[in-house]
Design a protein around this motif. Sequence first.
Motif, PDB file in Angstrom:
ATOM      1  N   VAL A 114       3.808 -44.089  -7.345  1.00 10.06           N
ATOM      2  CA  VAL A 114       4.775 -45.033  -6.778  1.00 10.06           C
ATOM      3  C   VAL A 114       5.099 -46.120  -7.800  1.00 10.06           C
ATOM      4  N   LYS A 115       4.059 -46.637  -8.430  1.00 12.69           N
ATOM      5  CA  LYS A 115       4.252 -47.695  -9.435  1.00 12.69           C
ATOM      6  C   LYS A 115       5.104 -47.190 -10.602  1.00 12.69           C
ATOM      7  N   TYR A 116       4.932 -45.923 -10.965  1.00 16.44           N
ATOM      8  CA  TYR A 116       5.671 -45.356 -12.093  1.00 16.44           C
ATOM      9  C   TYR A 116       7.119 -45.026 -11.724  1.00 16.44           C
ATOM     10  N   PHE A 117       7.310 -44.329 -10.595  1.00 14.05           N
ATOM     11  CA  PHE A 117       8.631 -43.811 -10.260  1.00 14.05           C
ATOM     12  C   PHE A 117       9.581 -44.864  -9.684  1.00 14.05           C
ATOM     13  N   LEU A 118       9.046 -45.818  -8.948  1.00 12.01           N
ATOM     14  CA  LEU A 118       9.915 -46.742  -8.215  1.00 12.01           C
ATOM     15  C   LEU A 118      10.903 -47.489  -9.112  1.00 12.01           C
ATOM     16  N   LEU A 166      13.034 -45.112   0.384  1.00 10.56           N
ATOM     17  CA  LEU A 166      12.262 -45.673   1.496  1.00 10.56           C
ATOM     18  C   LEU A 166      11.055 -44.794   1.821  1.00 10.56           C
ATOM     19  N   GLN A 167      11.200 -43.485   1.627  1.00 11.40           N
ATOM     20  CA  GLN A 167      10.069 -42.586   1.857  1.00 11.40           C
ATOM     21  C   GLN A 167       8.957 -42.842   0.845  1.00 11.40           C
ATOM     22  N   ILE A 168       9.311 -43.248  -0.387  1.00  8.37           N
ATOM     23  CA  ILE A 168       8.302 -43.607  -1.390  1.00  8.37           C
ATOM     24  C   ILE A 168       7.511 -44.826  -0.924  1.00  8.37           C
ATOM     25  N   PHE A 169       8.210 -45.806  -0.353  1.00 15.41           N
ATOM     26  CA  PHE A 169       7.514 -46.958   0.224  1.00 15.41           C
ATOM     27  C   PHE A 169       6.566 -46.502   1.339  1.00 15.41           C
TER      28      PHE A 169
END
Length: 763
Positions: A545-549, A591-594
């Motif tokens: 998440v930290k990388y892709f966002l 939003l799904q990543i969140f």
Amino acid sequence: MTEISPIAQNVINFVNQTQKSIFLTGKAGTGKTTLLNHIVGSTYKNTVVVAPTGIAALNAKGVTIHSLFQLPFAGFIPEEIDPEHFSESVRFETKISLTRHFRMSSVKKSVIQELQLLIIDEVSMLRPDVLDAMDYMLQRVRRNRQSFGGVQVLFIGDLMQLPPVIKNEEWAVLKKYYSGKFFFHAHAILKDPPIYVELDKIFRQQDPVFIDILNNLRNNQITQEDQHKLNEYLNPDFVAPADGGFITLTTHNHKADEINKKALEELEEKCLKYYAEITGDFPERIYPLEERLELKKGAQVMFVKNDLSIEKNYFNGKMGYISSLSENEIYVRFPQEKRTIAVERYEWKNIKYSVNENTKEIEEETLGTFVHFPIKLAWAITVHKSQGLTFDKAILDVSQVFLPGQLYVALSRLRSLDGMVLTEPIRLNGIQSSYDVIQYANNKADEGTIKESLAQEKLVYVKDYVVQSFNWTNFEQIVRNLVVSYQDELDKISKIKEIEWAKFYLAKQMELSALAAKFTQQLNFTFQNQTFDFGYIKQRVDAAVKYFLPFLEEHHMALLMRIHLIKRTKRSKSYFEELMEMDGHLTSLILQIFKVERFVDCIFIQIEITKENLITEKQRSYKQQMLDKSLTKFLEESEELIKGLDDVSYYEVPKKQKKVNQKSTLEETFDLWKKNMSIEEIAQKRVLSVGTIYTHFAKLVEEKKIEIASLMSQDRILEIATAFENFQPNTPLGEIKSVLDDSITWEELRIYKASLIAKNYLN
């Protein structure tokens, strides 16, 4: 729910912790509707409720199957064939013809794309071909070849009750494709059967003898002894006493109407008429009651809804008698309880579903309301309309039962045999439950199977939820389709301007999708071991998440910048619509990543996965913040580019403010009042009449949420107080109003009386 049985809790766990579809059934009175309402009110999943008919959908607080899925009223042939002329008198659709004339609004398409849990109520009436048509539409709109397009389905209903209706001419064709007429004969069910869960605790009946008879009737195991026991209650000459509380259950509408009409005419009292207050879009075909209600003092009535107030004065099916009537008031007396209550109007809503663009949550929007006194004449009712009701005493006129399940429905409305009177002997020829239904009931899962299946499906769901959150191939395909559409129209000068941007955007997305695919391969390998280390999985998800966002947000920014330009460019409507569709899908993806980060957190620290725990304020504000940032950036960086362009949007339609209606109707009115809106403004905002809003205010005064002094002047309060001094406590307002002049309104009287109740002056 006041009481959750272990089986009901298993259903809740299946809904919230797995992707497995469920068939929830149970005998009459086991609490299926209560469980449905609990799930809708508590699940974190985007949920839609549908039913086969308008009235069933209204009662389930949902919409009809045909309206949501845009299905024509025709039989469905589940094959990829041209719609040949199957019948002279009956229309049929196929997968080809359904696609050919398929037109779905962007709002409905968005709802189906964001859908996670589909609840189908009254599934006993659902035809197999209609279910297959739903399955086909879900797969097509969601671009997902899994059963029901990857949507979890909760089927609710009692198959021993009223069956599907299929005309003989239709069945002559459909029987070539289906082995039976029930929902479980659908190809979609045969391909991926739901787990069969039955609620077994009966809340309506307590008498074990009566319960055994009902069970035997359900299972086609009725005995001569059972039949003799029922016929002990035969009394063809029975005349119901005036205050006996008996209702006649009959098989045909005209019989029930005749009994009610005759009984009302025999009362030597003045007849008053009450009309429903209908606002907005509320079609006549789904009216929950007759628009006009005719009553007399002494009339036997039945409540058709549960009392939503704290007092719980009545429930759906409770009987009483009209004790007094006036233009705007109805009092109902319950002789056995030796008390009388004032009946408040009830509000039914015709809703539609839409998707909140910022949060991608499915919300309800009220299209229209039907406000009426929730009572009807109750000397008689049809068996069909009695479904879901509970009676203490009933006269059963079921000699002309014509459908399997009708006798069971009629008998199971009663709390006990002691409250039953038969007009003719029970004859069981031709009224057995369907053999197919009895056979399907063999699929019922026992408690051990349910627990084992829950444990397995939970692991599958966790894996799929995490892995699919990083599977972006669908969005990549949407961008690729955009490029292809531009290349197909290179002869148009305007397309040439867009194709380079689209190709560049696709290349960036392919890079991101490829990186995400490598990550999902790692996740799949980690999940292969059934004793996987969830702490390690959490570390990997947090890092991903930290990388892709940041890359995804940058990608989103580029898309929004393009939209800002295109919406200011004339003759670009088709481009704008294509880009907006991309924006919707990309917003959902981000939003799904969140969500997946919060989802993994909840599992790791072992807290319940709820909407509150899964959706943060950061997610709710993400889209609006991106819109604001992108607009600022666009205006700063595109000053030269937008010279000569109007600073307007040619294609966006102003959107109405929507909110989720999770609050009670009183709370919604109270919230608007606290925003200093007038009564007229509240009525307009809520699609209700001014009279209904005044009723809400009377209740709010009674509950001490609003002071009467904020609604009328002190002089007016004193004037009305003086009028009340001449009457006994609890005098019906109709009697008080009849001796006052028209300067004091019904609404003022109601509110003043509510203030007396709030101060305990009328106890």
